[in-house]
Design a protein around this motif. Structure first.
Motif, PDB file in Angstrom:
ATOM      1  N   PHE A  40       0.819  -1.210   0.000  1.00 44.35           N
ATOM      2  CA  PHE A  40       0.000   0.000   0.000  1.00 44.35           C
ATOM      3  C   PHE A  40       0.859   1.269   0.000  1.00 44.35           C
ATOM      4  CE2 PHE A  40      -4.279  -1.550   0.324  1.00 44.35           C
ATOM      5  CZ  PHE A  40      -4.170  -2.816   0.889  1.00 44.35           C
ATOM      6  N   TYR A  41       1.997   1.223   0.723  1.00 40.65           N
ATOM      7  CA  TYR A  41       2.788   2.447   0.901  1.00 40.65           C
ATOM      8  C   TYR A  41       3.316   2.976  -0.430  1.00 40.65           C
ATOM      9  CZ  TYR A  41       6.979  -0.285   0.124  1.00 40.65           C
ATOM     10  OH  TYR A  41       7.925  -1.073  -0.455  1.00 40.65           O
ATOM     11  N   THR A  42       3.622   2.070  -1.364  1.00 37.90           N
ATOM     12  CA  THR A  42       4.141   2.533  -2.659  1.00 37.90           C
ATOM     13  C   THR A  42       3.030   2.619  -3.707  1.00 37.90           C
ATOM     14  OG1 THR A  42       5.978   2.265  -4.174  1.00 37.90           O
ATOM     15  CG2 THR A  42       4.830   0.242  -3.526  1.00 37.90           C
ATOM     16  N   GLU A  43       2.011   1.769  -3.572  1.00 38.13           N
ATOM     17  CA  GLU A  43       0.869   1.841  -4.513  1.00 38.13           C
ATOM     18  C   GLU A  43       0.149   3.174  -4.364  1.00 38.13           C
ATOM     19  OE1 GLU A  43       1.693  -0.596  -6.809  1.00 38.13           O
ATOM     20  OE2 GLU A  43      -0.458  -0.309  -7.064  1.00 38.13           O
ATOM     21  N   GLY A  44       0.105   3.694  -3.147  1.00 40.43           N
ATOM     22  CA  GLY A  44      -0.536   4.990  -2.946  1.00 40.43           C
ATOM     23  C   GLY A  44       0.208   6.092  -3.660  1.00 40.43           C
ATOM     24  N   LEU A  45       1.521   6.003  -3.655  1.00 37.47           N
ATOM     25  CA  LEU A  45       2.324   6.999  -4.359  1.00 37.47           C
ATOM     26  C   LEU A  45       2.129   6.860  -5.867  1.00 37.47           C
ATOM     27  CD1 LEU A  45       5.561   6.780  -2.207  1.00 37.47           C
ATOM     28  CD2 LEU A  45       3.974   8.718  -2.322  1.00 37.47           C
ATOM     29  N   ARG A  46       2.042   5.609  -6.339  1.00 38.11           N
ATOM     30  CA  ARG A  46       1.810   5.381  -7.771  1.00 38.11           C
ATOM     31  C   ARG A  46       0.460   5.958  -8.171  1.00 38.11           C
ATOM     32  NH1 ARG A  46       0.898   0.790 -11.565  1.00 38.11           N
ATOM     33  NH2 ARG A  46      -0.136  -0.442  -9.933  1.00 38.11           N
ATOM     34  N   ALA A  47      -0.540   5.771  -7.296  1.00 42.20           N
ATOM     35  CA  ALA A  47      -1.876   6.315  -7.577  1.00 42.20           C
ATOM     36  C   ALA A  47      -1.830   7.837  -7.615  1.00 42.20           C
ATOM     37  CB  ALA A  47      -2.840   5.861  -6.485  1.00 42.20           C
ATOM     38  N   ALA A  48      -1.037   8.424  -6.729  1.00 35.73           N
ATOM     39  CA  ALA A  48      -0.920   9.887  -6.695  1.00 35.73           C
ATOM     40  C   ALA A  48      -0.367  10.407  -8.020  1.00 35.73           C
ATOM     41  CB  ALA A  48      -0.013  10.313  -5.546  1.00 35.73           C
ATOM     42  N   VAL A  49       0.649   9.723  -8.557  1.00 33.33           N
ATOM     43  CA  VAL A  49       1.196  10.127  -9.862  1.00 33.33           C
ATOM     44  C   VAL A  49       0.114  10.001 -10.927  1.00 33.33           C
ATOM     45  CG1 VAL A  49       2.854   9.512 -11.663  1.00 33.33           C
ATOM     46  CG2 VAL A  49       3.575   9.557  -9.265  1.00 33.33           C
ATOM     47  N   GLY A  50      -0.627   8.911 -10.855  1.00 38.33           N
ATOM     48  CA  GLY A  50      -1.691   8.704 -11.828  1.00 38.33           C
ATOM     49  C   GLY A  50      -2.744   9.798 -11.767  1.00 38.33           C
ATOM     50  N   VAL A  51      -3.096  10.195 -10.548  1.00 32.90           N
ATOM     51  CA  VAL A  51      -4.122  11.230 -10.370  1.00 32.90           C
ATOM     52  C   VAL A  51      -3.691  12.538 -11.030  1.00 32.90           C
ATOM     53  CG1 VAL A  51      -5.136  12.751  -8.622  1.00 32.90           C
ATOM     54  CG2 VAL A  51      -5.192  10.288  -8.291  1.00 32.90           C
ATOM     55  N   THR A  52      -2.404  12.859 -10.903  1.00 28.00           N
ATOM     56  CA  THR A  52      -1.937  14.155 -11.412  1.00 28.00           C
ATOM     57  C   THR A  52      -1.653  14.142 -12.908  1.00 28.00           C
ATOM     58  OG1 THR A  52       0.363  13.546 -10.964  1.00 28.00           O
ATOM     59  CG2 THR A  52      -0.833  14.678  -9.201  1.00 28.00           C
ATOM     60  N   SER A  53      -1.628  12.957 -13.511  1.00 27.97           N
ATOM     61  CA  SER A  53      -1.121  12.930 -14.890  1.00 27.97           C
ATOM     62  C   SER A  53      -2.212  12.836 -15.935  1.00 27.97           C
ATOM     63  CB  SER A  53      -0.180  11.731 -15.052  1.00 27.97           C
ATOM     64  OG  SER A  53      -0.863  10.563 -14.630  1.00 27.97           O
ATOM     65  N   GLY A  54      -3.470  12.861 -15.538  1.00 24.17           N
ATOM     66  CA  GLY A  54      -4.535  12.796 -16.542  1.00 24.17           C
ATOM     67  C   GLY A  54      -4.764  14.138 -17.213  1.00 24.17           C
ATOM     68  N   ILE A  55      -5.694  14.152 -18.150  1.00 22.12           N
ATOM     69  CA  ILE A  55      -6.009  15.383 -18.900  1.00 22.12           C
ATOM     70  C   ILE A  55      -6.441  16.486 -17.942  1.00 22.12           C
ATOM     71  CG2 ILE A  55      -7.703  16.396 -20.489  1.00 22.12           C
ATOM     72  CD1 ILE A  55      -7.649  13.735 -22.027  1.00 22.12           C
ATOM     73  N   ASP A  56      -7.184  16.135 -16.884  1.00 21.12           N
ATOM     74  CA  ASP A  56      -7.703  17.144 -15.957  1.00 21.12           C
ATOM     75  C   ASP A  56      -6.629  17.699 -15.025  1.00 21.12           C
ATOM     76  OD1 ASP A  56     -10.528  17.124 -16.650  1.00 21.12           O
ATOM     77  OD2 ASP A  56     -10.464  15.044 -15.963  1.00 21.12           O
ATOM     78  N   GLU A  57      -5.455  17.011 -14.996  1.00 27.08           N
ATOM     79  CA  GLU A  57      -4.345  17.462 -14.132  1.00 27.08           C
ATOM     80  C   GLU A  57      -4.834  17.761 -12.717  1.00 27.08           C
ATOM     81  OE1 GLU A  57      -2.244  20.645 -15.913  1.00 27.08           O
ATOM     82  OE2 GLU A  57      -1.342  19.381 -17.474  1.00 27.08           O
ATOM     83  N   HIS A  58      -5.474  16.769 -12.106  1.00 28.46           N
ATOM     84  CA  HIS A  58      -5.924  16.943 -10.717  1.00 28.46           C
ATOM     85  C   HIS A  58      -4.719  17.209  -9.818  1.00 28.46           C
ATOM     86  CE1 HIS A  58      -9.729  15.502 -12.152  1.00 28.46           C
ATOM     87  NE2 HIS A  58      -9.280  14.275 -12.397  1.00 28.46           N
ATOM     88  N   THR A  59      -4.964  17.869  -8.714  1.00 29.50           N
ATOM     89  CA  THR A  59      -3.882  18.119  -7.759  1.00 29.50           C
ATOM     90  C   THR A  59      -4.049  17.188  -6.567  1.00 29.50           C
ATOM     91  OG1 THR A  59      -5.278  19.828  -6.771  1.00 29.50           O
ATOM     92  CG2 THR A  59      -3.686  20.536  -8.449  1.00 29.50           C
ATOM     93  N   VAL A  60      -2.913  16.941  -5.875  1.00 27.75           N
ATOM     94  CA  VAL A  60      -2.963  15.988  -4.760  1.00 27.75           C
ATOM     95  C   VAL A  60      -2.241  16.536  -3.539  1.00 27.75           C
ATOM     96  CG1 VAL A  60      -3.055  13.906  -6.204  1.00 27.75           C
ATOM     97  CG2 VAL A  60      -0.840  14.809  -5.490  1.00 27.75           C
ATOM     98  N   ASP A  61      -2.655  16.012  -2.385  1.00 30.47           N
ATOM     99  CA  ASP A  61      -1.907  16.153  -1.149  1.00 30.47           C
ATOM    100  C   ASP A  61      -1.664  14.745  -0.619  1.00 30.47           C
ATOM    101  OD1 ASP A  61      -1.227  18.801  -0.324  1.00 30.47           O
ATOM    102  OD2 ASP A  61      -3.367  19.245  -0.069  1.00 30.47           O
ATOM    103  N   LEU A  62      -0.509  14.527  -0.021  1.00 31.47           N
ATOM    104  CA  LEU A  62      -0.163  13.219   0.548  1.00 31.47           C
ATOM    105  C   LEU A  62      -0.093  13.375   2.062  1.00 31.47           C
ATOM    106  CD1 LEU A  62       2.792  12.293  -1.858  1.00 31.47           C
ATOM    107  CD2 LEU A  62       0.337  11.938  -2.210  1.00 31.47           C
ATOM    108  N   LEU A  63      -0.886  12.591   2.762  1.00 28.61           N
ATOM    109  CA  LEU A  63      -0.967  12.745   4.222  1.00 28.61           C
ATOM    110  C   LEU A  63      -0.722  11.411   4.906  1.00 28.61           C
ATOM    111  CD1 LEU A  63      -1.690  14.450   6.718  1.00 28.61           C
ATOM    112  CD2 LEU A  63      -4.109  13.907   6.276  1.00 28.61           C
ATOM    113  N   TYR A  64       0.310  11.371   5.776  1.00 31.08           N
ATOM    114  CA  TYR A  64       0.686  10.144   6.488  1.00 31.08           C
ATOM    115  C   TYR A  64       0.098  10.195   7.887  1.00 31.08           C
ATOM    116  CZ  TYR A  64       3.615   8.904   2.606  1.00 31.08           C
ATOM    117  OH  TYR A  64       4.032   8.554   1.339  1.00 31.08           O
TER     118      TYR A  64
END
Lengths: 89, 116
Positions: free
Chosen positions: B19-43
């Motif tokens: 989960f710890y690295t899949e979440g980071l991979r998902a974060a990259v995915g979220v930011t890289s689409g056409i909509d360019e969503h923004t993210v915050d990462l919270l531990y």
């Protein structure tokens, strides 16, 4: 629209900690989340629900406080649709 | 759909699961689409253990590099660190410590939250 905290284990406690401070929080305990101590939430005046079937199947009817309102899946779906879900499940 | 702001929470220790690295991979995915969503990462909770400076980041480095290029840093909840007796001096340089109330602000600011 409230922040609807869906809380299960193993890390539902993280959600409970945040919900205690969130005056806009509504919390739903699902599955093993019904084992969590939610006295802090009730004490902070938060609305807390638990899925009735999850409480009953774990034999916790007498252990989960009555302040925690039991709901069915239909009510859970209504809550999810009406609020912004903050997922810890 | 339009741009959204997504909060990704990390709640598990590193290396006990993916989960710890899949979440980071998902974060990259979220930011890289056409909509360019923004993210915050919270531990949160046990998740703060990933923020220790000595954690082996080999399998997360490329995601972290991509996210850092977009000024996305790692936010660790102070109370969770205190509960685990983790001093801020033990944290990696790219970690920002936030209080629980600041973490709550991140939740309220986000359109969507995803937990890992």
């Amino acid at each position: 629209m409230s922040n609807l905290y869906l809380v299960d284990q193993p890390y539902g406690g993280n959600g409970v900690n945040l919900a205690v401070q969130d005056s806009d929080a509504v919390v739903v305990l699902i599955q093993d989340g019904v084992y969590l101590d939610v006295s802090g939430l009730s004490g902070a005046g938060r609305t807390v629900y638990a899925v009735k079937r999850d409480v009953e199947r774990r034999g916790l009817e007498s252990r989960v406080p009555s302040t925690v309102k039991r709901i069915g899946f239909d009510e859970l779906v209504d809550l999810i649709e009406a609020n912004k879900v903050v997922n810890f499940a | 759909m339009g741009q959204k702001h997504v909060l990704i929470t990390f709640n598990r220790v590193p290396y006990g699961s993916i989960f710890y690295t899949e979440g980071l991979r998902a974060a990259v995915g979220v930011t890289s689409g056409i909509d360019e969503h923004t993210v915050d990462l919270l531990y949160l909770g046990d998740g703060v253990n990933f923020c220790l400076k000595d954690v082996d980041r080999t399998d997360s480095a490329r995601y972290l590099t991509t996210l850092a290029a977009q000024d996305v840093n790692l936010k660790a909840e102070k109370e969770a660190l205190q509960d685990r007796n983790i001093a801020e001096s033990e944290l990696a340089d790219d970690v920002e410590v936030v209080s629980r109330s600041q973490a709550l602000e991140l939740i309220c600011k986000a359109d969507v939250t995803i937990d890992f």
